[in-house]
Enzyme design. Sequence first.
Site, short mmCIF file in Angstrom:
data_model
loop_
_atom_site.label_atom_id
_atom_site.label_comp_id
_atom_site.label_asym_id
_atom_site.label_seq_id
_atom_site.Cartn_x
_atom_site.Cartn_y
_atom_site.Cartn_z
N GLU A 1 0.84 -1.19 0.00
CA GLU A 1 0.00 0.00 0.00
C GLU A 1 0.88 1.24 0.00
O GLU A 1 1.93 1.28 0.66
CB GLU A 1 -0.90 -0.01 1.23
CG GLU A 1 -1.98 1.04 1.25
CD GLU A 1 -2.97 0.84 2.41
OE1 GLU A 1 -3.34 1.84 3.03
OE2 GLU A 1 -3.33 -0.32 2.69
N ASP B 1 0.23 5.33 0.59
CA ASP B 1 -0.85 6.15 1.15
C ASP B 1 -0.60 7.65 1.11
O ASP B 1 0.47 8.11 1.54
CB ASP B 1 -1.04 5.82 2.64
CG ASP B 1 -1.74 4.53 2.90
OD1 ASP B 1 -2.30 3.96 1.96
OD2 ASP B 1 -1.73 4.08 4.05
N GLU C 1 -3.03 10.37 3.13
CA GLU C 1 -4.22 10.59 3.95
C GLU C 1 -4.21 12.04 4.43
O GLU C 1 -3.18 12.53 4.92
CB GLU C 1 -4.26 9.65 5.16
CG GLU C 1 -4.56 8.21 4.79
CD GLU C 1 -4.78 7.33 6.02
OE1 GLU C 1 -5.66 6.47 5.97
OE2 GLU C 1 -4.06 7.52 7.02
#
Length: 291
Positions: A104, A106, A108
Amino acid sequence: MGSSCNGVSMLVLVGLVVNSLVVVAYAGDFYQDFDLTWGDHRAKIFNGGKLLSLSLDRVSGSGFQSKKEYLFGRIDMQLKLVAGNSAGTVTAYYLSSQGPTHDEIDFEFLGNLSGDPYILHTNVYTQGKGNREQQFFLWFDPTRNFHTYSIIWKPQHIIFLVDNTPIRVFKNAESVGVPFPKSQPMRIYSSLWNADDWATRGGLVKTDWTKAPFTAYYRNFNAKACTWSGGASSCASTSSVSDGVWETNELDAPGRRRLRWVQKYFMIYNYCTDLKRFPQGVPPECKRPRF
């Protein structure tokens, strides 16, 4: 902690220069490229497929995912984040595979009270393990206009960019035993959800539901990437990815200077310098050159 009053005072002086480097993204068609996966009517595609919005209310958030899977490439998306009092909300935009040993990459965006800055939280998971967080303030208000958030994913490194300014480089450190995401195809995901148990000041500030619905907007998706279908990549070989059409293998001198600028003035957390968290020593990738 990289944030300082010097960094704030530089905003006006250098913001115009950095913003002039915005990456050019080509308008994709959200109907063709993405599926709305949850949230019912809270996720919408409109303006002929050129604009997408996600909303959050007390009942539910919402999300979408790409129709295609990718294995290496450059992904660009323009976002305009939840305006006003966004405390407690998280807008997540990331690449991910599936399963307990997933990879993953990311972005955010952690909401905040009106007038307080968003926190951009980045992380890299390999074989199901993350804990590689770096966090930043931004040098602009991400709620006033659209800005481009990009991931360059190659066998040598992952580069996170904001308006084509590199903010983080995660290098392949397999030579010192650190797994690197290079074998699991990933889809693009995004979601807007309530995380007021941790997102703003460690959960001290809760979501103000009188301000709902909270809405984030997306446009100009672009993927210059190898797609994965039927167990095969659209790219001829890994070497073609390494020699790639998206970027040179390393940041050039201006790119390294911009990266140092961001990390000096706007980085507010770096797992590689968190000695309290790693009293026995920082992870091995932290001991290698950053650029």
